[in-house]
Design an enzyme around this catalytic site. Sequence first.
Site, short mmCIF file in Angstrom:
data_model
loop_
_atom_site.label_atom_id
_atom_site.label_comp_id
_atom_site.label_asym_id
_atom_site.label_seq_id
_atom_site.Cartn_x
_atom_site.Cartn_y
_atom_site.Cartn_z
N SER A 54 0.84 -1.20 0.00
CA SER A 54 0.00 0.00 0.00
C SER A 54 0.87 1.24 0.00
CB SER A 54 -0.91 0.03 1.23
OG SER A 54 -1.65 1.24 1.24
N VAL A 59 7.41 2.10 4.16
CA VAL A 59 8.35 1.44 3.24
C VAL A 59 7.84 1.55 1.80
CG1 VAL A 59 9.50 -0.73 2.65
CG2 VAL A 59 9.19 -0.11 5.05
N CYS A 60 6.55 1.40 1.60
CA CYS A 60 5.98 1.51 0.25
C CYS A 60 6.17 2.92 -0.31
CB CYS A 60 4.50 1.14 0.25
SG CYS A 60 4.17 -0.53 0.81
N ASP A 61 5.96 3.90 0.55
CA ASP A 61 6.17 5.30 0.19
C ASP A 61 7.62 5.50 -0.23
OD1 ASP A 61 7.28 8.03 1.13
OD2 ASP A 61 5.12 8.41 1.18
#
Length: 166
Positions: A54, A59-61
Amino acid sequence: MANITFKGNKVTLLGNEVKVGEKAPNFSVLANDLSAVTLDDSKGSVRLISVVPSLDTGVCDAQTRRFNEEANKLDNVKILTISVDLPFAQKRWCGANGVENVQTLSDHRDLSFGEAFGVAIQELRLLARAVFVVDSNDQVTYAEYVSEATNHPDYEAAIEAAKQAK
């Protein structure tokens, strides 16, 4: 099949693990305008496919921002970021964060990508963190299934693989 954990808990991945040297499976995901996008739509280009659970998580960001920064340094490479976030949320996140060099795509509708690439987490209906490089002839030249979904991928290895792919 890759052994993946999410926050330390083992999860079940749906689909088949994709391996280097194989032909990349086709899939259908949604662009931010709700149009269908397939692997065939970018045929003839090298694709770096960044898979995240997501965009609204740390971490995804960071992963999406990192590949966005690298995009201008890569010739004939399209960077696709795929998650199960809704297309509207992806568009909002990109606008709020100045992300313009990667194409965000949603696998929310039917997990077509997740099952084709073996990254759909059955228990959570999220995608496991992974990075793939697919060359202009649709061959997988790099595949990383991150063993713990909350960890970062090997950015340098993925970027180098994209540079080497033709």
